[in-house]
Write a protein that holds these residues in place. Structure first.
Motif, PDB file in Angstrom:
ATOM      1  N   PRO A  98       7.015 -13.678   8.756  1.00  0.00           N
ATOM      2  CA  PRO A  98       6.592 -12.563   9.036  1.00  0.00           C
ATOM      3  C   PRO A  98       6.515 -11.335   7.960  1.00  0.00           C
ATOM      4  O   PRO A  98       6.194 -10.341   8.390  1.00  0.00           O
ATOM      5  N   ASP A  99       7.009 -11.915   6.719  1.00  0.00           N
ATOM      6  CA  ASP A  99       6.945 -10.939   5.706  1.00  0.00           C
ATOM      7  C   ASP A  99       5.839 -10.843   4.678  1.00  0.00           C
ATOM      8  O   ASP A  99       5.033 -11.588   4.837  1.00  0.00           O
ATOM      9  N   LEU A 100       5.656  -9.631   4.306  1.00  0.00           N
ATOM     10  CA  LEU A 100       4.603  -9.262   3.607  1.00  0.00           C
ATOM     11  C   LEU A 100       4.958  -8.364   2.198  1.00  0.00           C
ATOM     12  O   LEU A 100       5.866  -7.561   2.271  1.00  0.00           O
ATOM     13  N   TRP A 101       4.369  -8.626   1.066  1.00  0.00           N
ATOM     14  CA  TRP A 101       4.681  -7.927  -0.349  1.00  0.00           C
ATOM     15  C   TRP A 101       3.225  -7.492  -0.881  1.00  0.00           C
ATOM     16  O   TRP A 101       2.560  -8.144  -0.486  1.00  0.00           O
ATOM     17  N   LEU A 102       3.316  -6.354  -1.545  1.00  0.00           N
ATOM     18  CA  LEU A 102       2.225  -6.057  -2.341  1.00  0.00           C
ATOM     19  C   LEU A 102       2.808  -5.348  -3.706  1.00  0.00           C
ATOM     20  O   LEU A 102       3.767  -4.785  -3.805  1.00  0.00           O
ATOM     21  N   LYS A 103       1.931  -5.903  -4.640  1.00  0.00           N
ATOM     22  CA  LYS A 103       1.799  -5.488  -5.865  1.00  0.00           C
ATOM     23  C   LYS A 103       0.602  -4.588  -6.424  1.00  0.00           C
ATOM     24  O   LYS A 103      -0.578  -4.913  -5.970  1.00  0.00           O
ATOM     25  N   VAL A 104       0.727  -3.220  -6.764  1.00  0.00           N
ATOM     26  CA  VAL A 104      -0.306  -2.313  -7.090  1.00  0.00           C
ATOM     27  C   VAL A 104      -0.393  -2.124  -8.685  1.00  0.00           C
ATOM     28  O   VAL A 104       0.436  -1.726  -9.282  1.00  0.00           O
ATOM     29  N   ASP A 105      -1.592  -2.344  -9.170  1.00  0.00           N
ATOM     30  CA  ASP A 105      -1.755  -1.858 -10.533  1.00  0.00           C
ATOM     31  C   ASP A 105      -3.254  -1.024 -10.413  1.00  0.00           C
ATOM     32  O   ASP A 105      -4.130  -1.494 -10.244  1.00  0.00           O
ATOM     33  N   THR A 106      -2.869   0.230 -10.855  1.00  0.00           N
ATOM     34  CA  THR A 106      -3.764   1.346 -11.000  1.00  0.00           C
ATOM     35  C   THR A 106      -4.581   1.343 -12.182  1.00  0.00           C
ATOM     36  O   THR A 106      -5.785   1.970 -12.323  1.00  0.00           O
ATOM     37  N   ARG A 107      -4.006   0.540 -13.029  1.00  0.00           N
ATOM     38  CA  ARG A 107      -4.692   0.600 -14.517  1.00  0.00           C
ATOM     39  C   ARG A 107      -5.284   1.868 -14.907  1.00  0.00           C
ATOM     40  O   ARG A 107      -4.648   2.810 -15.384  1.00  0.00           O
ATOM     41  N   ASN A 108      -6.439   1.955 -15.179  1.00  0.00           N
ATOM     42  CA  ASN A 108      -7.140   3.015 -15.828  1.00  0.00           C
ATOM     43  C   ASN A 108      -7.562   4.279 -14.574  1.00  0.00           C
ATOM     44  O   ASN A 108      -8.146   4.935 -15.237  1.00  0.00           O
ATOM     45  N   THR A 109      -7.154   3.911 -13.593  1.00  0.00           N
ATOM     46  CA  THR A 109      -7.420   5.023 -12.561  1.00  0.00           C
ATOM     47  C   THR A 109      -6.629   6.106 -12.543  1.00  0.00           C
ATOM     48  O   THR A 109      -5.475   6.108 -12.907  1.00  0.00           O
ATOM     49  N   ASP A 110      -7.336   7.163 -12.313  1.00  0.00           N
ATOM     50  CA  ASP A 110      -6.752   8.659 -12.341  1.00  0.00           C
ATOM     51  C   ASP A 110      -5.728   8.777 -11.096  1.00  0.00           C
ATOM     52  O   ASP A 110      -6.571   9.208  -9.866  1.00  0.00           O
ATOM     53  N   THR A 111      -4.612   8.582 -11.148  1.00  0.00           N
ATOM     54  CA  THR A 111      -3.918   8.538  -9.908  1.00  0.00           C
ATOM     55  C   THR A 111      -2.626   9.109 -10.111  1.00  0.00           C
ATOM     56  O   THR A 111      -1.809   8.921 -11.191  1.00  0.00           O
ATOM     57  N   SER A 112      -1.783   9.623  -9.107  1.00  0.00           N
ATOM     58  CA  SER A 112      -0.711  10.245  -9.226  1.00  0.00           C
ATOM     59  C   SER A 112       0.665   9.402  -8.424  1.00  0.00           C
ATOM     60  O   SER A 112       1.674   9.634  -8.422  1.00  0.00           O
ATOM     61  N   LEU A 113       0.212   8.285  -8.036  1.00  0.00           N
ATOM     62  CA  LEU A 113       1.038   7.343  -7.520  1.00  0.00           C
ATOM     63  C   LEU A 113       2.167   7.082  -8.163  1.00  0.00           C
ATOM     64  O   LEU A 113       3.307   6.667  -7.830  1.00  0.00           O
ATOM     65  N   GLY A 114       1.766   6.575  -9.626  1.00  0.00           N
ATOM     66  CA  GLY A 114       3.244   6.247 -10.510  1.00  0.00           C
ATOM     67  C   GLY A 114       3.848   4.881 -10.054  1.00  0.00           C
ATOM     68  O   GLY A 114       4.803   4.692 -10.312  1.00  0.00           O
ATOM     69  N   LEU A 115       3.281   4.159  -9.653  1.00  0.00           N
ATOM     70  CA  LEU A 115       3.719   2.826  -9.200  1.00  0.00           C
ATOM     71  C   LEU A 115       4.148   1.659 -10.533  1.00  0.00           C
ATOM     72  O   LEU A 115       2.789   1.609 -11.241  1.00  0.00           O
ATOM     73  N   ASP A 116       5.086   1.021 -10.563  1.00  0.00           N
ATOM     74  CA  ASP A 116       5.212   0.179 -11.577  1.00  0.00           C
ATOM     75  C   ASP A 116       4.458  -0.972 -11.259  1.00  0.00           C
ATOM     76  O   ASP A 116       4.540  -1.650 -10.214  1.00  0.00           O
ATOM     77  N   PRO A 117       3.389  -1.483 -12.036  1.00  0.00           N
ATOM     78  CA  PRO A 117       2.463  -2.643 -11.891  1.00  0.00           C
ATOM     79  C   PRO A 117       3.378  -4.174 -11.904  1.00  0.00           C
ATOM     80  O   PRO A 117       2.255  -4.963 -11.259  1.00  0.00           O
ATOM     81  N   THR A 118       4.468  -4.144 -12.141  1.00  0.00           N
ATOM     82  CA  THR A 118       5.071  -5.226 -12.224  1.00  0.00           C
ATOM     83  C   THR A 118       5.999  -5.472 -11.025  1.00  0.00           C
ATOM     84  O   THR A 118       6.743  -6.641 -10.635  1.00  0.00           O
ATOM     85  N   VAL A 119       5.881  -4.546 -10.110  1.00  0.00           N
ATOM     86  CA  VAL A 119       7.139  -4.662  -9.080  1.00  0.00           C
ATOM     87  C   VAL A 119       6.418  -5.027  -7.777  1.00  0.00           C
ATOM     88  O   VAL A 119       5.332  -4.565  -7.616  1.00  0.00           O
ATOM     89  N   TRP A 120       6.838  -6.179  -7.038  1.00  0.00           N
ATOM     90  CA  TRP A 120       6.520  -6.504  -5.717  1.00  0.00           C
ATOM     91  C   TRP A 120       7.282  -5.675  -4.573  1.00  0.00           C
ATOM     92  O   TRP A 120       8.446  -5.495  -4.785  1.00  0.00           O
ATOM     93  N   TRP A 121       6.420  -4.911  -3.785  1.00  0.00           N
ATOM     94  CA  TRP A 121       6.891  -4.117  -2.658  1.00  0.00           C
ATOM     95  C   TRP A 121       7.016  -4.638  -1.455  1.00  0.00           C
ATOM     96  O   TRP A 121       6.065  -5.277  -0.982  1.00  0.00           O
ATOM     97  N   GLU A 122       8.083  -4.697  -0.746  1.00  0.00           N
ATOM     98  CA  GLU A 122       8.270  -5.215   0.541  1.00  0.00           C
ATOM     99  C   GLU A 122       7.457  -4.202   1.490  1.00  0.00           C
ATOM    100  O   GLU A 122       7.965  -3.085   1.760  1.00  0.00           O
ATOM    101  N   ILE A 123       6.547  -4.708   2.466  1.00  0.00           N
ATOM    102  CA  ILE A 123       5.807  -3.773   3.228  1.00  0.00           C
ATOM    103  C   ILE A 123       6.488  -3.861   4.614  1.00  0.00           C
ATOM    104  O   ILE A 123       6.645  -5.002   5.240  1.00  0.00           O
ATOM    105  N   ASP A 124       6.730  -2.675   5.289  1.00  0.00           N
ATOM    106  CA  ASP A 124       7.107  -2.565   6.675  1.00  0.00           C
ATOM    107  C   ASP A 124       5.714  -2.533   7.400  1.00  0.00           C
ATOM    108  O   ASP A 124       5.188  -1.443   7.495  1.00  0.00           O
ATOM    109  N   ARG A 125       5.459  -3.624   8.271  1.00  0.00           N
ATOM    110  CA  ARG A 125       4.328  -3.869   8.868  1.00  0.00           C
ATOM    111  C   ARG A 125       4.080  -2.820  10.021  1.00  0.00           C
ATOM    112  O   ARG A 125       2.932  -2.386  10.100  1.00  0.00           O
ATOM    113  N   SER A 126       5.093  -2.251  10.227  1.00  0.00           N
ATOM    114  CA  SER A 126       4.903  -1.343  11.346  1.00  0.00           C
ATOM    115  C   SER A 126       4.423  -0.089  10.894  1.00  0.00           C
ATOM    116  O   SER A 126       3.814   0.935  11.762  1.00  0.00           O
TER     117      SER A 126
END
Length: 254
Positions: A98-126
């Motif tokens: 039942p586990d879920l992971w997400l990796k985010v790469d905002t590339r050239n998008t103007d965003t303040s999220l500041g997420l590392d594009p190499t990291v897999w994030w474990e998502i709390d489905r709730s």
């Protein structure tokens, strides 16, 4: 902000095998294609999908995706890259129910999220909104939703030849990872123009390609999907070095 809006996304798997010795002429086109489409939900497969066309000014939103799903193992993975004007976002999902992971790469998008594009994030489905498109069902099994776009909306199905079909389609489920924008959905609902489809099956009756052409209504209503490697997908496992998702990740879903 919907992750798919930032980003189709449909969704998807194999089967649809005609009984040994069964002649294509003995099965109505509608029944043969529906069998192939619905069989995708129970057989492991890989897939690719392209959504959108350049549009009148060449800068309309377009997405590409690829991945695999194994319904029996309840595992899957999909990577979706979306370009909207000059901004590009890539989302990669891995599911080992039942586990879920997400990796985010905002590339050239103007965003303040500041997420590392190499990291897999474990998502709390709730933390996910059940009313928004998500890559899993209530039990945590993969549900990418590509086939759901069209599986219950096939109309006027005709056989072009032994392996190809054509007809029109009503988009019956917009709730998938590669959904069109709200504007495109409204245009489709209010248009009198038909949305056309073509489909291809292999020699065993398995769906290998499906296209949706609603480009005369909106550039986002164009899809090209392929399906392959039936019953022989690479195993999907937990990403190494995954971290619990921080608040910046969950802001994608607000």
């Amino acid at each position: 902000m919907r992750p798919v809006t930032v980003l189709l996304a449909l969704v998807l798997t194999s089967g649809g095998v005609a009984a040994c010795g069964e002649k294509t002429g003995t099965v109505a086109p509608d029944a043969a294609l529906r069998k192939a489409v619905h069989a995708l939900e129970t057989t492991a497969h890989t897939f690719t999908v392209k959504q959108g066309s350049p549009g009148k000014y060449g800068n309309a939103r377009q997405s590409t995706g690829s991945g695999s799903v194994d319904p029996a193992a309840k595992t899957g993975m999909i990577t979706i890259t979306t370009t909207d004007h000059d901004e590009t976002v890539a989302l990669a999902w891995t599911v080992v129910a039942p586990d879920l992971w997400l990796k985010v790469d905002t590339r050239n998008t103007d965003t303040s999220l500041g997420l590392d594009p190499t990291v897999w994030w474990e998502i709390d489905r709730s933390r996910l909104d059940p009313d928004e498109p998500t890559p899993v069902d209530d039990a945590g099994a993969p549900r990418f939703g590509l086939v759901n776009l069209f599986k219950d909306g096939l109309r006027d199905v005709k056989r072009v030849d032994a392996r190809k079909f054509s007809g029109t389609v009503e988009i019956t489920d917009w709730k998938n990872l590669m959904e069109p924008s709200l504007d495109a959905m409204a245009y489709a609902r209010n248009s009198d123009k038909p949305i056309l489809f073509t489909a291809t099956v292999d020699e065993q009756g398995r769906l290998t390609a499906f296209t949706i052409d609603g480009g005369s209504i909106d550039s986002e209503l164009v899809y090209e999907m392929t399906f392959a490697d039936f019953g022989a997908v690479p195993p999907v496992s937990k990403p190494t070095g995954a971290k619990p998702a921080d608040e910046a990740v969950y802001r994608l879903f607000e």
